[in-house]
Design an enzyme around this catalytic site. Structure first.
Site: not given
Ligand code: AMP
Length: 254
Positions: A29, A140
């Site tokens: 994030h 994702d």
């Molecule tokens: P989430 O809080 O899991 O819904 O993720 C929020 C954003 O962070 C989404 O666009 C995810 O694809 C991105 N994200 C989650 N994990 C990672 C990671 N390991 N590397 C880069 N971006 C990420």
């Protein structure tokens, strides 16, 4: 950093970068916050565990949450506004309009209704925040395909930026759900990035990944096209936790 709970309290000027998150923030994030900070006048992060994108209520109930820590991390990363609405603010009584995302791939097939929830909340966030750019993670991958499709199909005029997956030193993609893995499960989970990385160079990456994933019992293994880049993607279950990951096979992220 200003914390905003109500939609009507959001007032933003200049070029706005939006980073939608479900909290339990980690370095993945933060990489999105950093990119947004570098390219915009104002950085807005949203923190909303969107019930509409969860199929299993047990998954929603145990989703990791730590708002106090998230506020600290977001502030340190230079986020200007943290939009953290209540469920009632986003889905008031009588809510009855949904985005019917159709290009949802194997991930959508494995999680019926998931991308309807994702596309709907993204459209709402775009209409609430009016970002110039919105930031998503390659991790994702199908989500980024759905959101780019949404922006094109509904003429939303948001620049959807996709950033490379941030990994732990051992190769496991950072994910809020990793906190739910036991040490033994985490060790098994490493088989996912290892298999995808090894298979990416083979002539038939899908077959090679299936062979390499022995014991991890994938929901699917598939090739995805993300605006000209080819990704090898898979979802596996480790214990009761479902993990997804993907690696670049050909091309580059746009
Ligand atoms: P989430 O809080 O899991 O819904 O993720 C929020 C954003 O962070 C989404 O666009 C995810 O694809 C991105 N994200 C989650 N994990 C990672 C990671 N390991 N590397 C880069 N971006 C990420």
């Amino acid at each position: 950093m200003k914390v905003v709970r109500g939609i009507s309290e959001l007032r933003l000027d200049g070029e706005v970068g939006l980073v939608p998150t479900m909290g339990a923030l980690h370095a993945g994030h933060i990489s999105l916050f950093d990119a947004a900070r570098a390219e915009n006048d104002v950085v807005v992060a949203s923190l909303f565990v969107n019930p509409a994108q969860f199929g299993e209520q047990s998954d929603l109930a145990r989703y990791p949450r730590d708002e106090a820590r998230d506020l600290e991390l977001a502030e340190q990363a230079g986020v200007d506004v943290l939009f953290a609405p209540t469920i009632e603010e986003m889905y008031p009584t009588g809510f009855a309009t949904w985005v019917d995302a159709e290009e949802t791939g194997a991930e959508g097939g494995a999680r019926p209704g998931h991308f309807r929830g994702v596309a709907t909340v993204c459209l709402k966030l775009f209409n609430i925040v009016h970002p110039t750019r919105a930031y998503f993670g390659q991790k994702d991958a199908q989500q980024t395909i759905v959101v780019r499709r949404l922006v094109r199909d509904l003429n939303l005029g948001v620049d959807v930026r996709v950033l490379a997956t941030v990994r732990d030193e051992d190769g496991l993609a950072l994910s809020s759900r990793n906190a739910l893995l036991t040490p033994a499960e985490r060790e098994r989970a490493l088989g996912l990035p290892r298999a995808l990385t090894k298979a990416a160079a083979s002539a038939d990456p899908v077959a090679a990944a299936r062979a390499e994933l022995n014991g991890l019992d994938p929901d699917y293994v598939e090739l995805l096209d993300l605006d000209g880049a080819t990704l090898l993607a898979a979802a596996v279950r480790v214990g009761s936790i479902r993990l997804i990951d993907n690696v670049l096979v050909k091309g580059a992220l746009a």
